[in-house]
Write an enzyme that holds these catalytic residues in place. Structure first.
Site, mmCIF file in Angstrom:
data_model
loop_
_atom_site.group_PDB
_atom_site.id
_atom_site.type_symbol
_atom_site.label_atom_id
_atom_site.label_comp_id
_atom_site.label_asym_id
_atom_site.label_seq_id
_atom_site.Cartn_x
_atom_site.Cartn_y
_atom_site.Cartn_z
ATOM 1 N N SER A 1 0.810 -0.992 -0.042
ATOM 2 C CA SER A 1 0.147 -0.038 -0.100
ATOM 3 C C SER A 1 0.850 1.298 -0.040
ATOM 4 O O SER A 1 1.934 1.148 0.421
ATOM 5 C CB SER A 1 -0.874 -0.026 1.271
ATOM 6 N N TYR B 1 -1.357 -0.728 10.390
ATOM 7 C CA TYR B 1 -1.656 -1.405 9.014
ATOM 8 C C TYR B 1 -0.332 -0.751 8.095
ATOM 9 O O TYR B 1 0.083 -1.804 7.652
ATOM 10 C CB TYR B 1 -2.827 -0.940 8.517
HETATM 11 P P1 NAP Z 1 -11.933 -5.439 -0.566
HETATM 12 O O1 NAP Z 1 -12.631 -4.840 -1.936
HETATM 13 O O2 NAP Z 1 -12.632 -5.186 0.699
HETATM 14 O O3 NAP Z 1 -11.873 -6.891 -0.856
HETATM 15 C C1 NAP Z 1 -11.389 -7.731 0.182
HETATM 16 C C2 NAP Z 1 -11.570 -9.254 -0.458
HETATM 17 O O4 NAP Z 1 -10.804 -9.871 0.501
HETATM 18 C C3 NAP Z 1 -12.803 -9.893 -0.607
HETATM 19 O O5 NAP Z 1 -12.676 -10.679 -1.456
HETATM 20 C C4 NAP Z 1 -12.766 -10.644 0.954
HETATM 21 O O6 NAP Z 1 -13.887 -11.759 0.777
HETATM 22 C C5 NAP Z 1 -11.387 -11.285 0.992
HETATM 23 N N1 NAP Z 1 -10.869 -11.247 2.132
HETATM 24 C C6 NAP Z 1 -11.043 -10.582 3.378
HETATM 25 N N2 NAP Z 1 -10.285 -10.918 4.525
HETATM 26 C C7 NAP Z 1 -9.719 -12.161 3.941
HETATM 27 C C8 NAP Z 1 -8.816 -13.016 4.511
HETATM 28 N N3 NAP Z 1 -8.566 -12.927 5.785
HETATM 29 N N4 NAP Z 1 -8.733 -14.081 3.927
HETATM 30 C C9 NAP Z 1 -9.040 -14.119 2.588
HETATM 31 N N5 NAP Z 1 -9.728 -13.419 1.932
HETATM 32 C C10 NAP Z 1 -10.151 -12.313 2.604
HETATM 33 O O7 NAP Z 1 -10.617 -5.066 -0.479
HETATM 34 P P2 NAP Z 1 -9.318 -4.256 -1.505
HETATM 35 O O8 NAP Z 1 -9.492 -2.979 -1.177
HETATM 36 O O9 NAP Z 1 -9.692 -4.885 -2.769
HETATM 37 O O10 NAP Z 1 -7.834 -4.735 -0.724
HETATM 38 C C11 NAP Z 1 -7.093 -5.630 -1.329
HETATM 39 C C12 NAP Z 1 -5.518 -5.189 -1.130
HETATM 40 O O11 NAP Z 1 -5.383 -4.041 -1.602
HETATM 41 C C13 NAP Z 1 -5.310 -5.380 0.585
HETATM 42 O O12 NAP Z 1 -4.280 -6.057 0.658
HETATM 43 C C14 NAP Z 1 -5.186 -3.849 0.901
HETATM 44 O O13 NAP Z 1 -4.385 -3.737 1.910
HETATM 45 C C15 NAP Z 1 -4.606 -3.391 -0.498
HETATM 46 N N6 NAP Z 1 -4.907 -1.806 -0.423
HETATM 47 C C16 NAP Z 1 -6.047 -1.469 -0.911
HETATM 48 C C17 NAP Z 1 -6.142 0.019 -1.195
HETATM 49 C C18 NAP Z 1 -7.595 0.463 -1.289
HETATM 50 O O14 NAP Z 1 -7.861 1.928 -1.317
HETATM 51 N N7 NAP Z 1 -8.556 -0.216 -1.267
HETATM 52 C C19 NAP Z 1 -4.951 0.731 -0.906
HETATM 53 C C20 NAP Z 1 -3.918 0.147 -0.766
HETATM 54 C C21 NAP Z 1 -3.521 -1.047 -0.679
HETATM 55 P P3 NAP Z 1 -14.624 -12.517 1.896
HETATM 56 O O15 NAP Z 1 -15.137 -11.473 2.888
HETATM 57 O O16 NAP Z 1 -15.381 -13.479 1.480
HETATM 58 O O17 NAP Z 1 -13.228 -13.030 2.844
#
Ligand code: NAP
Length: 255
Positions: free
Chosen positions: A147, A160
């Site tokens: 991130s 985090y």
């Molecule tokens: P998201 O849209 O909330 O999606 C999360 C996904 O992860 C869902 O499919 C969820 O499904 C699954 N999940 C959650 N906890 C889990 C676990 N313990 N084991 C396996 N699956 C799990 O999240 P996102 O924003 O795409 O984030 C994905 C990655 O990008 C993360 O590493 C986050 O730190 C990084 N990131 C995001 C942002 C942002 O702004 N969105 C910025 C920087 C980095 P279930 O509920 O079925 O488990």
């Protein structure tokens, strides 16, 4: 993302993406699949896994879904076993799962929360790769998802951010350990309006501040992140390992 216009960099390749039933992980799985990969999607909830599989199949992607909470050792092993049973090998692993359970300052964060952050955001990637390693092909590729907060942990997500900083080091260390057969790289997304970031990006004021912090005056999209992850995972990046690609619209990260 029109199928007709896609390159086919992953034809004949097998890709596992964790936490891939929505958001950035789903976007990456879709992109790799549209480029020809056989894809294994996973997350904690069977219903989400089933729905993601249906959506990807509807796009013509060869896909299986496996329930895997990344901090559950049995489910991690099952994810690898099911992949091998169905597809016989692994070419790409994208380790995308993360938790951000608290907005507390680091000194106020409970030990159980510190453990959870370390467990899901860092340790589970290591343990998954330990299970995957014997099946990784020559020319394979690992992509970790860090991130922008890993470069500058903000107060509302400080610990985090620190776990995401750890992934930058993990990328370097694993790249050395897994070379020359497997490349290891990392994507550091900026802000993307997913469920994960909803508490930030759904607030108009905060959203505008973030947009102004970028040079491109917008939040990122899951497609932006998928494009970067697919590049690093592909042979187009065959001389790149141990690197982190910041995909944050020009937000401040590093020199
Ligand atoms: P998201 O849209 O909330 O999606 C999360 C996904 O992860 C869902 O499919 C969820 O499904 C699954 N999940 C959650 N906890 C889990 C676990 N313990 N084991 C396996 N699956 C799990 O999240 P996102 O924003 O795409 O984030 C994905 C990655 O990008 C993360 O590493 C986050 O730190 C990084 N990131 C995001 C942002 C942002 O702004 N969105 C910025 C920087 C980095 P279930 O509920 O079925 O488990």
């Amino acid at each position: 993302m029109e199928k007709m216009k896609m390159a086919k960099r992953f034809q004949g390749k097998v890709a596992i993406v964790t936490a891939s039933t929505q958001g950035i992980g789903f976007g990456i799985a879709e992109r790799l699949g549209l480029e020809g990969a056989s894809v294994v999607v996973s997350s904690r909830k069977q219903k989400n896994v089933d729905e993601a599989v249906v959506k990807l199949k509807a796009r013509g992607i060869e896909v299986i879904g496996v329930v895997c909470h990344v901090s559950n050792g049995q489910q991690r092993k099952n994810l690898i076993n099911q992949t091998i049973e169905k597809f016989g090998k692994i070419d790409v692993v994208v380790s995308n799962a993360a938790a951000n359970p608290s907005v507390d300052s680091i000194l106020q964060t409970k030990e159980s929360v510190l453990d959870k952050l370390w467990d899901i955001n860092v340790k589970s990637s290591i343990l998954l790769l330990q299970d995957a390693a014997p099946h990784l092909q020559k020319g394979s590729s690992v992509v970790l998802i860090s991130s922008i907060a890993g470069y500058q942990p903000q107060s509302s997500m400080a610990m985090y951010g620190v776990t995401k900083t750890a992934l930058l080091g993990l990328t370097k260390a694993l790249a050395a350990e897994m070379a020359p057969d497997t490349r290891v790289n990392c994507v550091a997304p900026g802000f993307v309006p997913t469920h994960f970031a909803e508490y930030i990006t759904s607030n108009d004021g905060v959203r505008q501040t973030i947009e102004q912090n970028t040079l491109l005056n917008r939040l990122g999209t899951t497609r932006d992140m998928a494009a970067a992850a697919a590049f690093l995972a592909s042979d187009d990046a065959s001389y790149i390992t141990g690197e982190t690609l910041v995909v944050a619209g020009g937000m401040p990260s590093r020199l």
